[in-house]
Design a protein around this motif. Structure first.
Motif, PDB file in Angstrom:
ATOM      1  N   ASN A  44      62.041   4.400  23.306  1.00 58.89           N
ATOM      2  CA  ASN A  44      61.834   4.971  24.638  1.00 58.89           C
ATOM      3  C   ASN A  44      61.910   3.959  25.758  1.00 58.89           C
ATOM      4  O   ASN A  44      61.741   4.332  26.915  1.00 58.89           O
ATOM      5  CB  ASN A  44      60.488   5.686  24.708  1.00 58.89           C
ATOM      6  N   GLY A  45      62.139   2.699  25.466  1.00 57.26           N
ATOM      7  CA  GLY A  45      62.085   1.729  26.543  1.00 57.26           C
ATOM      8  C   GLY A  45      63.029   0.565  26.444  1.00 57.26           C
ATOM      9  O   GLY A  45      62.589  -0.577  26.496  1.00 57.26           O
ATOM     10  N   PRO A  46      64.336   0.792  26.300  1.00 58.77           N
ATOM     11  CA  PRO A  46      65.230  -0.366  26.225  1.00 58.77           C
ATOM     12  C   PRO A  46      65.309  -1.144  27.531  1.00 58.77           C
ATOM     13  O   PRO A  46      65.789  -2.260  27.550  1.00 58.77           O
ATOM     14  CB  PRO A  46      66.584   0.250  25.861  1.00 58.77           C
ATOM     15  N   GLU A  47      64.789  -0.576  28.614  1.00 58.65           N
ATOM     16  CA  GLU A  47      64.837  -1.274  29.892  1.00 58.65           C
ATOM     17  C   GLU A  47      63.664  -2.241  30.087  1.00 58.65           C
ATOM     18  O   GLU A  47      63.559  -2.889  31.109  1.00 58.65           O
ATOM     19  CB  GLU A  47      64.871  -0.262  31.049  1.00 58.65           C
ATOM     20  N   ARG A  48      62.812  -2.353  29.098  1.00 57.18           N
ATOM     21  CA  ARG A  48      61.685  -3.285  29.192  1.00 57.18           C
ATOM     22  C   ARG A  48      62.193  -4.714  29.098  1.00 57.18           C
ATOM     23  O   ARG A  48      63.246  -4.976  28.522  1.00 57.18           O
ATOM     24  CB  ARG A  48      60.691  -2.990  28.086  1.00 57.18           C
ATOM     25  N   PRO A  49      61.425  -5.661  29.652  1.00 53.05           N
ATOM     26  CA  PRO A  49      61.848  -7.066  29.595  1.00 53.05           C
ATOM     27  C   PRO A  49      62.072  -7.525  28.155  1.00 53.05           C
ATOM     28  O   PRO A  49      61.366  -7.115  27.234  1.00 53.05           O
ATOM     29  CB  PRO A  49      60.674  -7.823  30.221  1.00 53.05           C
ATOM     30  N   GLY A  50      63.057  -8.398  27.989  1.00 56.11           N
ATOM     31  CA  GLY A  50      63.419  -8.877  26.664  1.00 56.11           C
ATOM     32  C   GLY A  50      62.276  -9.515  25.916  1.00 56.11           C
ATOM     33  O   GLY A  50      62.152  -9.332  24.697  1.00 56.11           O
ATOM     34  N   PHE A  51      61.425 -10.263  26.622  1.00 64.21           N
ATOM     35  CA  PHE A  51      60.323 -10.931  25.920  1.00 64.21           C
ATOM     36  C   PHE A  51      59.311  -9.930  25.373  1.00 64.21           C
ATOM     37  O   PHE A  51      58.691 -10.175  24.344  1.00 64.21           O
ATOM     38  CB  PHE A  51      59.645 -11.999  26.799  1.00 64.21           C
ATOM     39  N   VAL A  52      59.188  -8.772  26.010  1.00 67.20           N
ATOM     40  CA  VAL A  52      58.297  -7.723  25.498  1.00 67.20           C
ATOM     41  C   VAL A  52      58.935  -7.067  24.269  1.00 67.20           C
ATOM     42  O   VAL A  52      58.283  -6.885  23.237  1.00 67.20           O
ATOM     43  CB  VAL A  52      57.996  -6.669  26.588  1.00 67.20           C
ATOM     44  N   VAL A  53      60.210  -6.735  24.375  1.00 66.35           N
ATOM     45  CA  VAL A  53      60.934  -6.121  23.257  1.00 66.35           C
ATOM     46  C   VAL A  53      60.903  -7.049  22.047  1.00 66.35           C
ATOM     47  O   VAL A  53      60.634  -6.609  20.918  1.00 66.35           O
ATOM     48  CB  VAL A  53      62.383  -5.776  23.672  1.00 66.35           C
ATOM     49  N   ASN A  54      61.129  -8.331  22.248  1.00 62.06           N
ATOM     50  CA  ASN A  54      61.097  -9.293  21.146  1.00 62.06           C
ATOM     51  C   ASN A  54      59.727  -9.338  20.480  1.00 62.06           C
ATOM     52  O   ASN A  54      59.630  -9.404  19.251  1.00 62.06           O
ATOM     53  CB  ASN A  54      61.481 -10.692  21.630  1.00 62.06           C
ATOM     54  N   ALA A  55      58.663  -9.305  21.273  1.00 58.69           N
ATOM     55  CA  ALA A  55      57.311  -9.351  20.720  1.00 58.69           C
ATOM     56  C   ALA A  55      57.008  -8.090  19.915  1.00 58.69           C
ATOM     57  O   ALA A  55      56.383  -8.162  18.847  1.00 58.69           O
ATOM     58  CB  ALA A  55      56.287  -9.545  21.833  1.00 58.69           C
ATOM     59  N   VAL A  56      57.466  -6.938  20.399  1.00 55.19           N
ATOM     60  CA  VAL A  56      57.248  -5.685  19.672  1.00 55.19           C
ATOM     61  C   VAL A  56      58.045  -5.690  18.367  1.00 55.19           C
ATOM     62  O   VAL A  56      57.537  -5.285  17.315  1.00 55.19           O
ATOM     63  CB  VAL A  56      57.602  -4.466  20.561  1.00 55.19           C
ATOM     64  N   ILE A  57      59.277  -6.159  18.420  1.00 54.80           N
ATOM     65  CA  ILE A  57      60.094  -6.251  17.204  1.00 54.80           C
ATOM     66  C   ILE A  57      59.436  -7.188  16.194  1.00 54.80           C
ATOM     67  O   ILE A  57      59.388  -6.889  14.993  1.00 54.80           O
ATOM     68  CB  ILE A  57      61.526  -6.712  17.544  1.00 54.80           C
ATOM     69  N   HIS A  58      58.905  -8.290  16.661  1.00 51.81           N
ATOM     70  CA  HIS A  58      58.219  -9.244  15.774  1.00 51.81           C
ATOM     71  C   HIS A  58      57.031  -8.565  15.087  1.00 51.81           C
ATOM     72  O   HIS A  58      56.841  -8.704  13.865  1.00 51.81           O
ATOM     73  CB  HIS A  58      57.776 -10.453  16.585  1.00 51.81           C
ATOM     74  N   GLN A  95      53.566   1.774  12.709  1.00 48.51           N
ATOM     75  CA  GLN A  95      55.007   1.590  12.546  1.00 48.51           C
ATOM     76  C   GLN A  95      55.771   2.644  13.352  1.00 48.51           C
ATOM     77  O   GLN A  95      56.725   2.327  14.059  1.00 48.51           O
ATOM     78  CB  GLN A  95      55.391   1.658  11.075  1.00 48.51           C
ATOM     79  N   ARG A  96      55.344   3.880  13.259  1.00 47.45           N
ATOM     80  CA  ARG A  96      55.986   4.958  14.038  1.00 47.45           C
ATOM     81  C   ARG A  96      55.851   4.700  15.534  1.00 47.45           C
ATOM     82  O   ARG A  96      56.803   4.891  16.295  1.00 47.45           O
ATOM     83  CB  ARG A  96      55.375   6.306  13.678  1.00 47.45           C
ATOM     84  N   PHE A  97      54.661   4.296  15.932  1.00 48.35           N
ATOM     85  CA  PHE A  97      54.411   4.034  17.353  1.00 48.35           C
ATOM     86  C   PHE A  97      55.322   2.929  17.884  1.00 48.35           C
ATOM     87  O   PHE A  97      55.922   3.056  18.951  1.00 48.35           O
ATOM     88  CB  PHE A  97      52.940   3.669  17.575  1.00 48.35           C
ATOM     89  N   LEU A  98      55.426   1.826  17.142  1.00 51.52           N
ATOM     90  CA  LEU A  98      56.246   0.704  17.607  1.00 51.52           C
ATOM     91  C   LEU A  98      57.724   1.080  17.664  1.00 51.52           C
ATOM     92  O   LEU A  98      58.431   0.701  18.604  1.00 51.52           O
ATOM     93  CB  LEU A  98      56.020  -0.522  16.714  1.00 51.52           C
ATOM     94  N   LEU A  99      58.195   1.842  16.684  1.00 53.51           N
ATOM     95  CA  LEU A  99      59.582   2.310  16.722  1.00 53.51           C
ATOM     96  C   LEU A  99      59.806   3.220  17.925  1.00 53.51           C
ATOM     97  O   LEU A  99      60.822   3.118  18.613  1.00 53.51           O
ATOM     98  CB  LEU A  99      59.933   3.058  15.435  1.00 53.51           C
ATOM     99  N   GLN A 100      58.857   4.106  18.181  1.00 50.75           N
ATOM    100  CA  GLN A 100      58.962   5.001  19.331  1.00 50.75           C
ATOM    101  C   GLN A 100      58.932   4.209  20.634  1.00 50.75           C
ATOM    102  O   GLN A 100      59.671   4.516  21.573  1.00 50.75           O
ATOM    103  CB  GLN A 100      57.820   6.024  19.292  1.00 50.75           C
ATOM    104  N   PHE A 101      58.105   3.186  20.688  1.00 52.61           N
ATOM    105  CA  PHE A 101      58.042   2.324  21.869  1.00 52.61           C
ATOM    106  C   PHE A 101      59.408   1.707  22.144  1.00 52.61           C
ATOM    107  O   PHE A 101      59.878   1.682  23.281  1.00 52.61           O
ATOM    108  CB  PHE A 101      56.989   1.228  21.657  1.00 52.61           C
ATOM    109  N   LEU A 102      60.050   1.220  21.108  1.00 50.65           N
ATOM    110  CA  LEU A 102      61.381   0.624  21.259  1.00 50.65           C
ATOM    111  C   LEU A 102      62.424   1.665  21.633  1.00 50.65           C
ATOM    112  O   LEU A 102      63.301   1.413  22.466  1.00 50.65           O
ATOM    113  CB  LEU A 102      61.790  -0.103  19.977  1.00 50.65           C
TER     114      LEU A 102
END
Length: 126
Positions: free
Chosen positions: A76-90, A67-74
């Protein structure tokens, strides 16, 4: 043909990563280190599949760390493609939902999320 055999072997190995909680460290490493949006998407969707299909074998420590890792991923990387961000949020939502009743430590997610959203405009757009 040889190409078909190699393709089937690659698919078999990739499916193996999606089958067990023991591969969560490899999937996290892919999210952390890959530059390929499709590798990032595969890792995020695979984490989601592991959480969904092998939840009982994901330890409390793995859940909290993930959970900490995924939050940190988000964060640190708002410039990542939307489909990647959506998958991580899911994956993050599935982790939190599955652990809400059994892992009290995962409930702190809301405080962390509020802090992330207050960080700046790109994070609020997530």
């Amino acid at each position: 043909s040889q190409a078909l055999i190699e393709l089937l072997e690659a698919q078999r190995r990739l499916r193996q990563l999606q089958a067990s909680a023991q591969y969560l460290p490899q999937l996290q490493s892919t999210l952390e280190n890959s530059q390929s949006p499709y590798a990032l998407l595969f890792a995020a969707k695979s984490i989601l599949m592991v959480l969904t299909n092998d939840w009982r074998n994901v330890s409390h420590q793995q859940r909290v760390q993930l959970q900490r890792f995924l939050l940190q991923f988000l964060a640190n990387g708002p410039e990542r493609p939307g489909f990647v961000v959506n998958a991580v949020i899911h994956a993050l939502c599935r982790l939190t939902k599955l652990g809400w009743c059994s892992d009290v430590a995962l409930r702190g997610f809301m405080d962390d999320l509020v802090q992330l959203l207050k960080a700046d405009v790109p994070h609020a757009v997530l």
